[in-house]
Design an enzyme around this catalytic site. Structure first.
Site, PDB file in Angstrom:
ATOM      1  N   GLU A 105      25.430  18.784  12.374  1.00 55.80           N
ATOM      2  CA  GLU A 105      26.378  17.936  11.654  1.00 55.80           C
ATOM      3  C   GLU A 105      27.748  18.619  11.546  1.00 55.80           C
ATOM      4  O   GLU A 105      28.781  17.971  11.727  1.00 55.80           O
ATOM      5  CB  GLU A 105      25.810  17.596  10.262  1.00 55.80           C
ATOM      6  CG  GLU A 105      26.702  16.764   9.392  1.00 55.80           C
ATOM      7  CD  GLU A 105      27.101  15.393   9.966  1.00 55.80           C
ATOM      8  OE1 GLU A 105      26.584  15.001  11.029  1.00 55.80           O
ATOM      9  OE2 GLU A 105      27.962  14.739   9.360  1.00 55.80           O
ATOM     10  N   LYS A 116      31.204  16.983  13.025  1.00 53.53           N
ATOM     11  CA  LYS A 116      32.384  16.761  12.164  1.00 53.53           C
ATOM     12  C   LYS A 116      33.605  17.383  12.825  1.00 53.53           C
ATOM     13  O   LYS A 116      34.657  16.776  12.898  1.00 53.53           O
ATOM     14  CB  LYS A 116      32.208  17.399  10.780  1.00 53.53           C
ATOM     15  CG  LYS A 116      31.333  16.698   9.787  1.00 53.53           C
ATOM     16  CD  LYS A 116      31.863  15.420   9.238  1.00 53.53           C
ATOM     17  CE  LYS A 116      31.522  14.272  10.099  1.00 53.53           C
ATOM     18  NZ  LYS A 116      30.273  13.612  10.012  1.00 53.53           N
ATOM     19  N   GLU A 144      34.708  15.540  16.252  1.00 48.31           N
ATOM     20  CA  GLU A 144      35.159  14.149  16.203  1.00 48.31           C
ATOM     21  C   GLU A 144      36.538  13.991  15.580  1.00 48.31           C
ATOM     22  O   GLU A 144      37.271  13.085  15.941  1.00 48.31           O
ATOM     23  CB  GLU A 144      34.138  13.226  15.525  1.00 48.31           C
ATOM     24  CG  GLU A 144      33.936  13.421  14.052  1.00 48.31           C
ATOM     25  CD  GLU A 144      32.923  12.445  13.454  1.00 48.31           C
ATOM     26  OE1 GLU A 144      32.814  11.314  13.924  1.00 48.31           O
ATOM     27  OE2 GLU A 144      32.250  12.837  12.483  1.00 48.31           O
ATOM     28  N   LYS A 170      33.950   3.093  13.278  1.00 49.02           N
ATOM     29  CA  LYS A 170      33.088   3.432  12.149  1.00 49.02           C
ATOM     30  C   LYS A 170      31.687   2.877  12.351  1.00 49.02           C
ATOM     31  O   LYS A 170      30.694   3.531  12.076  1.00 49.02           O
ATOM     32  CB  LYS A 170      33.703   2.855  10.869  1.00 49.02           C
ATOM     33  CG  LYS A 170      32.874   3.086   9.617  1.00 49.02           C
ATOM     34  CD  LYS A 170      32.907   4.527   9.216  1.00 49.02           C
ATOM     35  CE  LYS A 170      32.123   4.830   7.958  1.00 49.02           C
ATOM     36  NZ  LYS A 170      31.861   6.274   7.837  1.00 49.02           N
TER      37      LYS A 170
END
Ligand code: M6R
Length: 622
Positions: free
Chosen positions: A495, A499, A502, A617
């Protein structure tokens, strides 16, 4: 993915539509457009490529488009390059060169989704005299509605229904018909669409934040349903054209939750909202001192019958699954597989008897996760969805739903929804362990207390901000960053690395520390940043050794560990500490510095933190 809005009521439509589109910007887009009509007059269409502010400027904030009824769209290109001609709204007639101006067409519309058989339908329409001015599947679907509308001389709902029977794919469609002033028509299949009503006004949108300022009373239109919207009213129809009742639901999110509230970006606001999101989520499932998942409809019998779990999700939600795998296997002794939804849907997954498929999704609309859910359901396996958006498609189709209470998440990079999902999965692990007789009362209480302490520990993890901001500025020009860890720390790395890449556009990889020697260590050069995640006591020494191997090849090391593990400083060049918690739950505190690091790196580089390039999103197409 694309965002759609619609309004019919007593106020000028264009400013409301533009404001709604601005609330959907987070979904990702490359062009935007509006169609507004004043009374019986023809709809006027305006489109612009690039940012929404271009459309706002072109229309003077909507003032150049008078009228009380209209639709709007932000487009994320799938069929056809980003251009003004391909931007929505699309029309059933032949548009002018720029695609803007009053349109003679009978049908004008906007669309979110993908029409899979659009080429076959295009040929059929060409054969029937239609001409195409864009490369989009949307123009095809609108012309198809127009074709049925005229051929059978039927009303809008019947024409839409014929279209729905003919097309394959996913869509949320909003349409205006020249002969029906003041009315909007819409339909959906597998793409999100909500309808809001207020006194004398009706709204439609892809997502709640677009209408939250005006109303909290919404309808969730179902798959393969259509609707006719008039000021203050909504009527729903099934595929036969029969009117059906759809319940009105009240949204509990407040409008401020979808605003920046003084923060520079949604992402940093949402990072700070994590303790609250986690607390609210835990409070919703811990009742009278015990974890209670019964609101999901899961019975103790069902939980007891589960012999293995398959967790399916995409992106960060998949990382939650990776962390949960360690926790569930360790606490419950049950085998857990974690699958990428995009892979799961095209495999013939061998799921044993007494499996439980758990789908994790913030939006509840991710196309691959939805397809995976349907795959599991069609195999007769019980499904549980962990979802943030109430009423979303996955939530409605799963056998059981646990809602995370993160509130609206606007930044593309998920933070608070990830944290809320994580604690929901921890709670599921503890509950499963208890029902499987793996925890005595004391251990059960211990884990439950550990969960309840997390919000305060996360609050403390946020206090480290300034140091991380300084470190981020120093490394903002890094070319590559490696995140390494073992066991649960590897799940945290996945993760942290996502993060970083991106929103900072720095290449980064998460690697199981023990795997480095099997190839990747050859990428380490002088100055390469390697971040070691070191929360799992039994594995710290081993990962530190791997970090030392990188250092010996020139790497610059950051260590992330729990307070008290001071020996990490002997190897790492920079160490960040987080509050100690039960080892199973470290992901909740350790992710915070990594989110902050990604955020401040992106800010240092002057990037669009909340809307990183090429990303949406909610990924509602494959
Ligand atoms: O809405 P979902 O949770 O199903 O979305 C899944 C992924 O697209 C999402 O987690 C994505 O990876 C994040 N936005 C990354 O920050």
């Amino acid at each position: 993915m694309c965002g759609i809005v619609g309004y019919t009521g007593k106020q000028p439509a264009a400013p409301i539509l533009l404001e709604g589109l601005s609330k959907l910007e987070y979904r990702g887009y490359d062009s935007a457009g509006l169609a507004v009509r004043s009374g019986d007059a023809l709809a006027e269409v305006v489109k612009a490529t690039g940012k929404l502010k271009n459309l706002i400027e072109m229309t003077d904030g909507g003032k150049t488009l008078p009228g009380l009824c209209g639709i709007g769209h932000t487009r994320w290109a799938t069929h056809g390059e980003p251009s003004r001609a391909n931007a929505h709204p699309h029309v059933s007639g032949n548009a002018t060169g720029s695609g803007s101006g009053p349109v003679e067409s009978d049908v004008v519309g906007v669309h979110n989704g993908i029409i899979e058989n659009y080429e076959e339908l295009r040929q059929k329409l060409l054969h029937n005299g239609y001409r195409f001015y864009s490369g989009t599947d949307t123009e095809v679907v609108i012309k198809l509605v127009d074709y049925y509308y005229k051929k059978y001389k039927i009303g809008p709902i019947d024409a839409i229904n014929r279209m729905m029977v003919r097309v394959r794919g996913s869509y949320a469609l909003a349409l205006m018909f020249k002969d029906y002033p003041g009315e909007l028509y819409c339909a959906r299949k597998d793409s999100p669409l909500i309808i809001g009503v207020a006194d004398g006004e009706t709204f439609l949108a892809s997502d709640v934040p677009a209408i939250l300022k005006y109303t909290r009373e919404v309808y969730y239109i179902d798959n393969l349903q259509s609707a006719r919207l008039c000021p203050g009213e909504a009527h729903f129809f099934d595929l036969n054209g029969d009117e059906v009742a759809v319940p009105l639901t009240t949204i509990t999110w407040n409008a401020e939750a979808a605003e920046k509230g003084g923060y520079e970006h949604f992402m940093i606001k949402e990072i700070h909202e994590q303790p609250r999101a986690v607390k609210d989520t835990l409070n919703s499932i811990i009742k009278d001192g015990r974890i209670d998942l019964s609101a999901s409809g899961m019975t103790t019998d069902l939980l007891q019958s589960v012999k293995n779990l398959c967790i399916v999700a995409c992106g960060s939600a998949w990382h939650v699954g990776m962390a949960a795998q360690y926790v569930i296997e360790d606490l419950c002794g049950l085998p857990v597989r974690v699958e990428l939804a995009s892979e799961f849907r095209y495999r013939k997954p061998v799921l044993g008897e007494n499996s439980l498929v758990v789908v994790i999704s913030q939006s509840g609309e991710t196309a691959d996760s939805l397809a995976a859910l349907r795959e599991a359901k069609s195999a007769g396996i019980p499904t549980l969805a962990v979802i943030n958006v109430v009423g979303s498609t996955i939530a409605r189709e799963a056998d059981h739903v646990l809602y995370t209470l993160a509130g609206p998440e606007i930044a593309v990079a998920t933070t608070k929804a990830y944290s809320a999902q994580l604690v929901m999965l921890y709670a599921l692990a503890v509950e499963l362990a208890e029902t499987h007789g793996k925890l005595d009362e004391e251990s059960y209480r211990f884990y439950q207390d550990a969960l309840l302490k997390l919000p305060e520990q996360m609050e403390r993890a946020l206090e480290n901000k300034e140091r991380i901001q300084w470190f981020a500025a120093k490394h903002a020009n890094a070319r590559d960053i490696f995140f390494i860890g073992r066991g649960l720390d590897y799940a945290i790395c996945l993760e942290g690395s996502l993060k970083m890449k991106e929103i900072s556009y720095i290449h980064s990889e998460a690697y199981a520390a023990g795997e480095l020697k099997h190839g990747t260590i050859s990428l380490i050069e002088n100055g390469t940043l390697v971040i070691g995640v070191l929360t799992q006591k039994a594995l710290i020494e081993k990962t530190v050794s791997n970090m030392a191997e990188c250092k010996a090849r020139g790497a610059y090391l950051m260590g992330l560990t729990g307070y008290g593990n001071y020996n990490v400083e002997e190897t790492a060049n920079f160490t960040v500490y987080v509050p100690n918690t039960d080892p199973h739950f470290y992901g909740s505190v350790a992710i915070i510095p990594l989110q902050l690091l990604a955020y401040y790196t992106s800010v240092s580089k002057g990037l669009d933190v909340d809307k990183p390039r090429n990303l949406a999103k909610s990924v509602t197409v494959e």
